[in-house]
Design a protein around this motif. Structure first.
Motif, PDB file in Angstrom:
ATOM      1  N   ALA A  76     -25.382  29.980  37.285  1.00  0.00           N
ATOM      2  CA  ALA A  76     -25.707  30.172  36.112  1.00  0.00           C
ATOM      3  C   ALA A  76     -25.753  31.667  35.477  1.00  0.00           C
ATOM      4  CB  ALA A  76     -27.399  29.814  36.064  1.00  0.00           C
TER       5      ALA A  76
ATOM      6  N   PHE B 289     -25.697  31.578  31.429  1.00  0.00           N
ATOM      7  CA  PHE B 289     -26.957  30.762  31.253  1.00  0.00           C
ATOM      8  C   PHE B 289     -28.282  31.108  32.143  1.00  0.00           C
ATOM      9  CE2 PHE B 289     -23.811  27.316  29.883  1.00  0.00           C
ATOM     10  CZ  PHE B 289     -24.278  27.242  28.783  1.00  0.00           C
ATOM     11  N   LEU B 290     -28.048  32.649  32.372  1.00  0.00           N
ATOM     12  CA  LEU B 290     -29.336  33.156  32.850  1.00  0.00           C
ATOM     13  C   LEU B 290     -29.118  34.638  32.803  1.00  0.00           C
ATOM     14  CD1 LEU B 290     -31.760  32.155  34.441  1.00  0.00           C
ATOM     15  CD2 LEU B 290     -30.487  32.424  36.525  1.00  0.00           C
TER      16      LEU B 290
ATOM     17  N   LEU C  75     -17.215  24.946  32.007  1.00  0.00           N
ATOM     18  CA  LEU C  75     -18.317  24.914  33.217  1.00  0.00           C
ATOM     19  C   LEU C  75     -18.360  23.622  33.467  1.00  0.00           C
ATOM     20  CD1 LEU C  75     -20.797  26.074  34.620  1.00  0.00           C
ATOM     21  CD2 LEU C  75     -21.973  25.766  32.508  1.00  0.00           C
TER      22      LEU C  75
ATOM     23  N   PRO D 152     -21.383  21.847  35.250  1.00  0.00           N
ATOM     24  CA  PRO D 152     -22.645  21.854  35.925  1.00  0.00           C
ATOM     25  C   PRO D 152     -22.864  20.776  36.730  1.00  0.00           C
ATOM     26  CG  PRO D 152     -22.694  21.604  33.347  1.00  0.00           C
ATOM     27  CD  PRO D 152     -21.439  21.023  33.913  1.00  0.00           C
TER      28      PRO D 152
ATOM     29  N   ARG E  63     -25.852  19.176  36.941  1.00  0.00           N
ATOM     30  CA  ARG E  63     -26.603  18.239  36.342  1.00  0.00           C
ATOM     31  C   ARG E  63     -25.656  17.086  35.851  1.00  0.00           C
ATOM     32  NH1 ARG E  63     -31.765  19.743  34.812  1.00  0.00           N
ATOM     33  NH2 ARG E  63     -32.231  21.928  35.918  1.00  0.00           N
ATOM     34  N   GLU E  64     -26.355  15.887  35.797  1.00  0.00           N
ATOM     35  CA  GLU E  64     -25.661  14.662  35.282  1.00  0.00           C
ATOM     36  C   GLU E  64     -25.446  14.718  33.906  1.00  0.00           C
ATOM     37  OE1 GLU E  64     -23.870  12.689  36.323  1.00  0.00           O
ATOM     38  OE2 GLU E  64     -24.062  13.288  38.565  1.00  0.00           O
ATOM     39  N   LEU E  65     -24.471  14.025  33.483  1.00  0.00           N
ATOM     40  CA  LEU E  65     -24.323  13.702  31.899  1.00  0.00           C
ATOM     41  C   LEU E  65     -25.443  12.902  31.531  1.00  0.00           C
ATOM     42  CD1 LEU E  65     -20.707  12.601  32.265  1.00  0.00           C
ATOM     43  CD2 LEU E  65     -21.552  14.557  30.961  1.00  0.00           C
ATOM     44  N   SER E  66     -25.995  13.041  30.531  1.00  0.00           N
ATOM     45  CA  SER E  66     -27.163  12.272  29.793  1.00  0.00           C
ATOM     46  C   SER E  66     -26.457  11.663  28.561  1.00  0.00           C
ATOM     47  CB  SER E  66     -28.399  13.045  29.457  1.00  0.00           C
ATOM     48  OG  SER E  66     -28.337  13.819  28.421  1.00  0.00           O
ATOM     49  N   PHE E  67     -25.089  11.742  28.530  1.00  0.00           N
ATOM     50  CA  PHE E  67     -24.486  11.023  27.367  1.00  0.00           C
ATOM     51  C   PHE E  67     -23.854   9.618  27.739  1.00  0.00           C
ATOM     52  CE2 PHE E  67     -24.242  15.661  26.744  1.00  0.00           C
ATOM     53  CZ  PHE E  67     -24.635  15.963  25.949  1.00  0.00           C
TER      54      PHE E  67
ATOM     55  N   LYS F  70     -16.097  15.345  33.805  1.00  0.00           N
ATOM     56  CA  LYS F  70     -16.809  16.548  33.322  1.00  0.00           C
ATOM     57  C   LYS F  70     -15.988  17.772  33.577  1.00  0.00           C
ATOM     58  CE  LYS F  70     -21.061  16.965  35.851  1.00  0.00           C
ATOM     59  NZ  LYS F  70     -22.034  16.900  36.697  1.00  0.00           N
TER      60      LYS F  70
ATOM     61  N   ASP G 114     -33.300  17.499  30.561  1.00  0.00           N
ATOM     62  CA  ASP G 114     -32.363  17.172  31.887  1.00  0.00           C
ATOM     63  C   ASP G 114     -31.237  18.321  31.885  1.00  0.00           C
ATOM     64  OD1 ASP G 114     -30.556  16.233  30.191  1.00  0.00           O
ATOM     65  OD2 ASP G 114     -30.887  14.240  30.449  1.00  0.00           O
TER      66      ASP G 114
ATOM     67  N   SER H   7     -28.781  18.687  30.209  1.00  0.00           N
ATOM     68  CA  SER H   7     -27.367  18.681  29.657  1.00  0.00           C
ATOM     69  C   SER H   7     -26.937  19.048  28.381  1.00  0.00           C
ATOM     70  CB  SER H   7     -27.365  16.890  29.521  1.00  0.00           C
ATOM     71  OG  SER H   7     -28.168  16.348  28.565  1.00  0.00           O
TER      72      SER H   7
ATOM     73  N   TYR I 270     -23.845  21.343  28.074  1.00  0.00           N
ATOM     74  CA  TYR I 270     -22.472  20.680  27.567  1.00  0.00           C
ATOM     75  C   TYR I 270     -22.032  21.141  26.167  1.00  0.00           C
ATOM     76  CZ  TYR I 270     -22.167  18.035  31.780  1.00  0.00           C
ATOM     77  OH  TYR I 270     -22.207  17.649  33.245  1.00  0.00           O
TER      78      TYR I 270
ATOM     79  N   PHE J  56     -31.205  30.264  26.218  1.00  0.00           N
ATOM     80  CA  PHE J  56     -31.315  29.055  27.179  1.00  0.00           C
ATOM     81  C   PHE J  56     -31.033  29.408  28.265  1.00  0.00           C
ATOM     82  CE2 PHE J  56     -29.936  25.044  29.401  1.00  0.00           C
ATOM     83  CZ  PHE J  56     -31.124  24.447  29.228  1.00  0.00           C
ATOM     84  N   SER J  57     -31.805  29.118  29.292  1.00  0.00           N
ATOM     85  CA  SER J  57     -31.390  29.596  30.792  1.00  0.00           C
ATOM     86  C   SER J  57     -31.305  28.160  31.775  1.00  0.00           C
ATOM     87  CB  SER J  57     -32.416  30.346  31.379  1.00  0.00           C
ATOM     88  OG  SER J  57     -32.506  31.635  30.786  1.00  0.00           O
ATOM     89  N   LEU J  58     -30.483  28.183  32.576  1.00  0.00           N
ATOM     90  CA  LEU J  58     -30.341  26.942  33.298  1.00  0.00           C
ATOM     91  C   LEU J  58     -31.164  27.317  34.745  1.00  0.00           C
ATOM     92  CD1 LEU J  58     -28.797  24.422  33.300  1.00  0.00           C
ATOM     93  CD2 LEU J  58     -26.851  25.539  34.355  1.00  0.00           C
TER      94      LEU J  58
END
Lengths: 308, 232, 292
Positions: free
Chosen positions: A50, A55-56, A82, A84, A86-90, A144, B76, B78, B81, B226-228
């Motif tokens: 991150a 993202f951090l 990137l 990630p 995390r799963e795709l929620s699309f 991804k 969640d 996402s 992306y 935004f932080s992951l």
């Protein structure tokens, strides 16, 4: 790929959440080629990822891509892809729509062409017309990666890309990453599975409990680790008898009686020692009360790298 | 504004089950007003608007719309992306807001106006439509900002609408100064004296603009930072 | 190790437990208490406590104010009854139920931790019952607390003990009924739509929008002289059932179209049915998810 390879530099980076230190004073440089970020679960790999992907915000230190900080620097994403964890929620998009949306967000001049090219690259042309929520784990992973690669970035960051992917698909993904590395891209992937890293990356970075524990060629680190003597503190029912017993073993380099009871043991060959110790003591009727490594931090790295 | 984000947000809104819930509100409101107006007369149906349509249905539609375009993605993770792209964060927020705003207009404001027409039309119907448009605009931006801050955006937004604007607003007249619904009514009051006059007009206009612009800007600012985080 | 084909689990000193074990009843009781605590955010993170206690505060503070008024002004009775008070704070109760039902009903199903519960000797229907009972009790506590503040404050201010106690008991009977209904409805909605936001809005529709529609219809029906329509509409939501019964029972609530005669029995039956059906639907849902 556009232009020469990019380099990601972390300089004395720390990140804490309240009282919990997730990343502790890490400095590392990631250049072109495939690099594996290795560490047990909870070691801070995701936090590092991150930090590297912007993202951090680091609590201390700097994270820079080719000299520019990545936190709050939107333009950096032109060079970063990137993937990630995390799963795709699309799920309501098809694979092609999803990759195309990523291409459009990058405002690529030929978004449609780039989409088809990258789908072919990850071998997803045929299922690209299906919705994402019908994909297998390996297919989602490849889509991804396609989405992350569609703008031809110099740096590709992948967080646990092999998690839950079946062995055949894993081979496939590894082949793809190796090829990307050979093209001169900077490819960094994280994993907690030694075998994966061993098969894919020559260069590894090891993090344990938020600290940067080792870096360099995989084989060299492993050799360094196995060659250095390891310290143990042992307590038993009969320390002197145990000392006599241990000093006779070729795997043990030194034994010392501790003032308050117990032994300090320096071990050369951990494998033999670990397997042998219970047998030797049982044969002599000695009971072991306690066996603990005395140089904790390095020990954990060692234990992590060799204990399979 | 970013056309791709608008398209994705619209697909997110239309492609989920909650779309049907969103659609249920206008159908319910118009059907109810029409039934009552048919069985009795328009004036008997009119109280449904200030009693139910405007203070409950409209904000609920805005809550659903705003939290649907941003909430699940923040929840969640996402959204990365979208954020791992060289796209201005404020452009992302504004694009999301445009979709939420359009949904609020179609599923909240339009049926409210239609109901007002069914219940007699005239100046008060136009005024109610304008009031709803103003409040719907400010609501969608406010709830978008809340969605960007907390995972419990829906419940926080509902607290604002039902407890602050509803329960306390009925007891303490001063709440009107800090109530999106009342600003809308005050602006509608200019067109028809049948709508109440809770504050003064410049304040209602200024506050509506500030909340709308501020909400959209704030959502963008939160996206910028935004932080992951790991699973928590 | 030697090259052995056969596998063996080495005894590294695990100790067997052959003593007495607690049964399903103890597990259920423990889960009930945990669920009740979780409904108020107790035993969870500090942030989870904010909302339930904020709502509880909103529900109790007016009662305390009323007690203050009764104490300092020369009045001989409370300005509103216990059932009337609950009716006044139904919005707050609805929000509490909508916000906290997902805590008890969505999380285990969404994260599939229900499998862990069912790995114990605990049938899925008992787990569902336990959850429902936790939420019902939480709602009862939530509504009873302000009533008790009123009651104790009123008695301390010298109100008539007998009259107040009768009023309170009437209110408690109604509260049990409404708590069971609301828990059944919100619990079912939360166990079906596992996304928190969606569940909250769904519950709000059932507990705020539908009663709002019912009240509007009743007001119009009363005005048009079509009381029967209004009474029948009252069957459509838990809150209108509650307030209709309270009116018919003389518990200090006034509705536009109070049920009379056989309608009162119908209200009671429908209220019981709503509670029972909600519970049955939750049990069915848990059985289905638990067997997957």
């Amino acid at each position: 790929m556009s232009g020469p390879g990019s380099t990601l530099v972390l300089d004395s980076v720390s990140r804490w959440f309240g009282n919990v230190v997730a990343v502790n004073d890490v400095s590392l440089t990631i250049g072109p080629g495939v690099t594996g970020l290795l560490g047990p679960n909870g070691a801070g790999k995701t936090t590092l990822m991150a930090l590297m992907s912007g993202f951090l915000a680091p609590s201390a230190g700097t994270v820079a891509l080719d000299g520019e900080p990545v936190w709050r620097h939107t333009e950096a994403y032109r060079r970063i892809g990137l993937v990630p964890e995390r799963e795709l929620s699309f799920g309501y998009l098809t694979g092609r729509q999803f990759v195309r949306a990523n291409a459009d967000l990058h405002r690529l001049p030929d978004a449609a062409g780039a989409t088809e090219r990258i789908l072919a690259e990850v071998d997803m042309v045929e299922p690209a017309a299906r919705r994402l929520d019908t994909y297998s784990k390996g297919m989602r992973q490849r889509v991804k990666i396609a989405a992350a690669l569609v703008h031809d970035p110099a740096v590709l960051l992948l967080d646990e890309p092999f998690n839950g992917v079946d062995p055949r698909q894993r081979m496939h993904l590894m082949e793809l990453l190796r090829r990307l590395g050979d093209e001169g891209r900077t490819v960094l992937f994280s994993s907690h599975i030694l075998e994966e890293v061993e098969r894919l990356a020559r260069h590894i970075e090891v993090v344990v409990s938020g600290r940067h524990a080792a870096s360099g060629d995989f084989g060299a680190i492993r050799r360094l680790m196995t060659d250095r003597p390891v310290q143990y503190a042992v307590a038993s029912s009969d320390d002197r008898a145990l000392a006599t017993l241990l000093i006779a073993q070729p795997s043990v380099r030194a034994v010392r009686l501790r003032p308050g009871g117990g032994l300090d043991v320096e071990v050369d060959d951990l494998g033999t020692f670990a397997v042998g110790l219970p047998q030797w003591t049982r044969a002599q009727g000695i009971t072991l009360h306690d066996l603990s490594p005395s140089d904790e931090s390095l020990e954990s790295v060692f234990a992590y790298l060799v204990a399979r | 504004m970013n056309a791709t984000i608008v398209k994705l947000a619209a697909q997110a809104l239309l492609g989920r089950r909650r779309f049907w819930l969103l659609l249920a509100f206008p159908v319910l409101l118009v059907a109810l007003t029409a039934t009552v107006a048919a069985l009795t007369d328009g004036d008997a149906a009119w109280p449904l608007l200030p009693g139910l349509g405007y203070p409950v249905v409209l904000p609920l539609v805005a809550v659903l719309a705003a939290s649907s375009v941003l909430g699940p993605e923040v929840d969640d993770g996402s959204i990365v992306y979208l954020l791992s792209k060289p796209v201005n964060r404020h452009a992302i927020a504004v694009s999301k807001w445009v979709v939420a705003w359009a949904a609020t207009m179609l599923a909240g404001v339009l049926p409210l106006w239609v109901s007002a027409l069914v219940a007699g039309g005239g100046d008060r119907a136009t005024a109610a439509g304008i009031a709803a448009a103003v409040a719907g605009t400010a609501y969608s931006a406010l709830f978008l900002a809340i969605s960007a801050v907390t995972r419990h955006a829906v419940i926080v937004s509902l607290l604002f609408v039902l407890i602050w604007e509803g329960l306390l607003g009925n007891l303490l007249s001063g709440v009107a100064w800090l109530s999106v619904a009342q600003w809308g009514l005050r602006i509608g009051h200019e067109l028809s004296p049948e709508l109440p006059d809770p504050t003064n007009l410049p304040w209602a206009l200024l506050a509506s603009v500030v909340v709308t612009a501020g909400g959209a800007w704030f959502a963008g600012d939160r996206l910028r930072s935004f932080s992951l985080r790991g699973e928590d | 190790m030697a090259d052995q084909r056969a596998g063996v689990i080495h005894d590294l000193g695990y100790r067997h437990y052959d003593g007495p074990r607690d049964g399903v009843a103890t597990i259920a009781r423990t889960l009930f208490v945990t669920g009740l605590r979780h409904a108020f955010g107790l035993g969870r993170s500090g942030r989870s406590k904010i909302l339930p206690f904020l709502l509880l505060g909103i529900a109790v503070v007016p009662a305390a104010v009323v007690v203050g008024v009764v104490t300092f002004l020369p009045v001989s009775e409370l300005p509103l009854t216990y059932a009337g008070y609950t009716n006044q704070i139904q919005l707050v109760v609805s929000l509490f139920a909508a916000a906290q039902a997902p805590v008890l009903f969505s999380r285990d199903l969404r994260h599939r931790s229900i499998v862990l519960y069912l790995a114990r000797p605990l049938p899925a229907h008992v787990l569902a019952l336990t959850r429902w009972f936790s939420l019902t009790t939480a709602l009862l506590v939530f509504m009873l607390l302000p009533a008790l503040v009123l009651y104790v404050g009123g008695l301390l201010a010298g109100l008539d003990v007998g009259g107040q106690t009768v009023d309170l008991l009437k209110a408690v009977a109604l509260l049990v009924l409404v708590a069971a209904m609301v828990a059944g409805i919100t619990g079912f909605i939360s166990s079906v739509s596992l996304r928190r936001g969606f569940a909250v809005v769904g519950s709000i529709v059932a507990l705020v929008v539908v009663p709002g529609v019912v009240t509007a219809v009743q007001a119009i029906a009363s005005e048009e002289g079509a009381d029967e329509v209004g009474v029948a509409a009252g069957l459509a939501s838990p809150w209108s059932l509650n307030s209709g019964l309270a009116d018919a029972w003389g518990a200090g609530v006034t509705v536009f179209t109070p049920p009379t005669g056989a309608w009162v029995a119908a209200y009671v039956v429908v209220a019981l049915l709503v509670a029972a059906l909600g519970l049955a639907a939750i049990v069915a849902r848990f059985l289905r998810v638990g067997s997957q």
